[in-house]
Design a protein around this motif. Structure first.
Motif, mmCIF file in Angstrom:
data_model
loop_
_atom_site.group_PDB
_atom_site.id
_atom_site.type_symbol
_atom_site.label_atom_id
_atom_site.label_comp_id
_atom_site.label_asym_id
_atom_site.label_seq_id
_atom_site.Cartn_x
_atom_site.Cartn_y
_atom_site.Cartn_z
ATOM 1 N N ASP A 5 -3.200 19.567 -0.270
ATOM 2 C CA ASP A 5 -4.350 20.374 0.136
ATOM 3 C C ASP A 5 -5.679 19.619 0.020
ATOM 4 O O ASP A 5 -6.683 20.173 -0.411
ATOM 5 C CB ASP A 5 -4.408 21.665 -0.679
ATOM 6 C CG ASP A 5 -5.369 22.683 -0.060
ATOM 7 O OD1 ASP A 5 -5.544 22.646 1.183
ATOM 8 O OD2 ASP A 5 -5.963 23.473 -0.799
ATOM 9 N N VAL A 6 -5.674 18.331 0.378
ATOM 10 C CA VAL A 6 -6.918 17.557 0.437
ATOM 11 C C VAL A 6 -6.984 16.857 1.785
ATOM 12 O O VAL A 6 -6.047 16.910 2.578
ATOM 13 C CB VAL A 6 -6.999 16.520 -0.707
ATOM 14 C CG1 VAL A 6 -7.014 17.208 -2.062
ATOM 15 C CG2 VAL A 6 -5.867 15.510 -0.610
ATOM 16 N N LEU A 7 -8.098 16.195 2.035
ATOM 17 C CA LEU A 7 -8.259 15.467 3.290
ATOM 18 C C LEU A 7 -7.345 14.255 3.329
ATOM 19 O O LEU A 7 -7.043 13.651 2.301
ATOM 20 C CB LEU A 7 -9.714 15.023 3.451
ATOM 21 C CG LEU A 7 -10.780 16.119 3.469
ATOM 22 C CD1 LEU A 7 -12.171 15.501 3.552
ATOM 23 C CD2 LEU A 7 -10.565 17.075 4.634
ATOM 24 N N SER A 8 -6.924 13.884 4.516
ATOM 25 C CA SER A 8 -6.177 12.641 4.659
ATOM 26 C C SER A 8 -7.125 11.465 4.392
ATOM 27 O O SER A 8 -8.349 11.626 4.452
ATOM 28 C CB SER A 8 -5.611 12.535 6.082
ATOM 29 O OG SER A 8 -6.663 12.367 7.021
ATOM 30 N N PRO A 9 -6.597 10.282 4.072
ATOM 31 C CA PRO A 9 -7.473 9.150 3.756
ATOM 32 C C PRO A 9 -8.515 8.855 4.828
ATOM 33 O O PRO A 9 -9.696 8.670 4.519
ATOM 34 C CB PRO A 9 -6.494 7.994 3.589
ATOM 35 C CG PRO A 9 -5.224 8.639 3.144
ATOM 36 C CD PRO A 9 -5.174 9.947 3.878
ATOM 37 N N TRP A 10 -8.108 8.822 6.075
ATOM 38 C CA TRP A 10 -9.059 8.449 7.125
ATOM 39 C C TRP A 10 -10.002 9.598 7.470
ATOM 40 O O TRP A 10 -11.148 9.370 7.858
ATOM 41 C CB TRP A 10 -8.315 7.953 8.359
ATOM 42 C CG TRP A 10 -7.580 6.686 8.070
ATOM 43 C CD1 TRP A 10 -6.233 6.498 8.019
ATOM 44 C CD2 TRP A 10 -8.169 5.418 7.739
ATOM 45 N NE1 TRP A 10 -5.941 5.201 7.680
ATOM 46 C CE2 TRP A 10 -7.100 4.516 7.507
ATOM 47 C CE3 TRP A 10 -9.479 4.965 7.620
ATOM 48 C CZ2 TRP A 10 -7.320 3.181 7.160
ATOM 49 C CZ3 TRP A 10 -9.703 3.630 7.274
ATOM 50 C CH2 TRP A 10 -8.627 2.753 7.052
ATOM 51 N N ALA A 11 -9.545 10.833 7.310
ATOM 52 C CA ALA A 11 -10.454 11.969 7.487
ATOM 53 C C ALA A 11 -11.507 11.959 6.384
ATOM 54 O O ALA A 11 -12.697 12.203 6.632
ATOM 55 C CB ALA A 11 -9.677 13.283 7.473
ATOM 56 N N GLY A 12 -11.086 11.674 5.162
ATOM 57 C CA GLY A 12 -12.039 11.563 4.066
ATOM 58 C C GLY A 12 -13.031 10.441 4.278
ATOM 59 O O GLY A 12 -14.232 10.586 3.999
ATOM 60 N N PHE A 13 -12.548 9.319 4.779
ATOM 61 C CA PHE A 13 -13.431 8.187 5.069
ATOM 62 C C PHE A 13 -14.458 8.571 6.136
ATOM 63 O O PHE A 13 -15.643 8.213 6.030
ATOM 64 C CB PHE A 13 -12.598 6.998 5.527
ATOM 65 C CG PHE A 13 -13.401 5.790 5.914
ATOM 66 C CD1 PHE A 13 -14.082 5.057 4.955
ATOM 67 C CD2 PHE A 13 -13.488 5.389 7.242
ATOM 68 C CE1 PHE A 13 -14.834 3.946 5.302
ATOM 69 C CE2 PHE A 13 -14.225 4.281 7.602
ATOM 70 C CZ PHE A 13 -14.905 3.553 6.634
#
Length: 265
Positions: free
Chosen positions: A234-242
């Protein structure tokens, strides 16, 4: 270009980003406080990371999830982002508190260009420190792991991405510090705001709503998405977070440039 011709171009008003960046680099490397803060950040994060990785234990049950020692790189995250973000603030506000901004603006009157140069120079320095810390901790930490814990390698899924983005994240926090310093021009207020955004607000939101809102804040993105091989649930994916972090940095620097332009008017 010689120092004499460089000075002549500035006196003639023919200055550009290269001249401003050269000036900011000289100021950054000549200030002992900047060098010591960056060195302390690197040393502190590496030591904390190695000690924490060395304490990693293998799962007790066969059905337990495998241990990800790379997660323990985050042990020094709080120290690192606070020091680098605070130094980013001081790069801007220190000149206002000391009065040195007068001579800086006399040489480079364009405040937006000056802010871009500060962000470029400090961001590059913070990126180098961040990557050295990350990869240094990784390789030293591998040696500190017990034989019961499998040693991660650069070829393992997600490892290179996590290591690189962890270093990039530290540079991004430094750029946010630069932007806050430009907007507020007050050291205590800017560092307090930075600490609130990084630690206080996401902590409160995590307690109230879980990850629903908190997952969009920088520290939560770093700890749960960027610098781990397997993002938490339930968190952002790595590249979405980036991408979200890039948006934050862009908006913050744009706000800093806008405020600087207003002061020119």
């Amino acid at each position: 270009m010689t120092a004499i011709s460089h000075r002549a171009e500035l006196l003639a008003g023919r200055y550009g980003f290269r001249h401003a960046a050269r000036m900011e680099w000289i100021k950054l490397r000549s200030l002992r406080s900047s060098v010591w803060v960056l060195a302390t950040t690197a040393a502190g994060m590496i030591v904390i990371g190695i000690v924490t990785i060395a304490a990693t234990e293998a799962p007790q049950a066969a059905a337990a999830e495998p241990v990800d020692p790379l997660n323990n790189l985050l042990a020094g995250l709080i120290l690192g982002q606070l020091l680098i973000g605070g130094l980013g603030v001081l790069v801007v506000t220190g000149e206002y508190s000391s009065g040195a901004i007068r001579s800086t603006l006399a040489a480079i009157p364009n405040r937006r260009l000056l802010l871009a140069a500060k962000a470029g120079v400090f961001g590059a320095a913070a990126l180098v420190v961040g990557e050295l810390v990350t990869f240094g901790t990784f390789f030293a930490g591998r040696l500190a792991l017990t034989e019961a814990v499998a040693r991660p390698g650069l070829g393992d899924p997600g490892v290179i991405r996590a290591l690189v983005l962890f270093g990039v994240y530290l540079a991004m926090v430094g750029l946010i510090g630069i932007a806050l310093g430009a907007v507020l021009r007050h050291t205590a207020a800017a560092i307090g705001t930075l600490a609130g955004v990084l630690f206080v607000v996401p902590g409160v939101l995590a307690g109230l709503t879980g990850t629903t809102v908190a997952k969009f804040f920088p520290t939560m993105i770093a700890g749960n998405s960027l610098a781990v091989t397997e993002p938490a649930d339930d968190v952002l994916s790595p590249w979405a977070g980036f991408a979200v972090l890039c948006l934050y940095v862009s908006v913050a620097l744009a706000a800093g440039g806008w405020m600087s332009a207003r002061r020119d008017a």
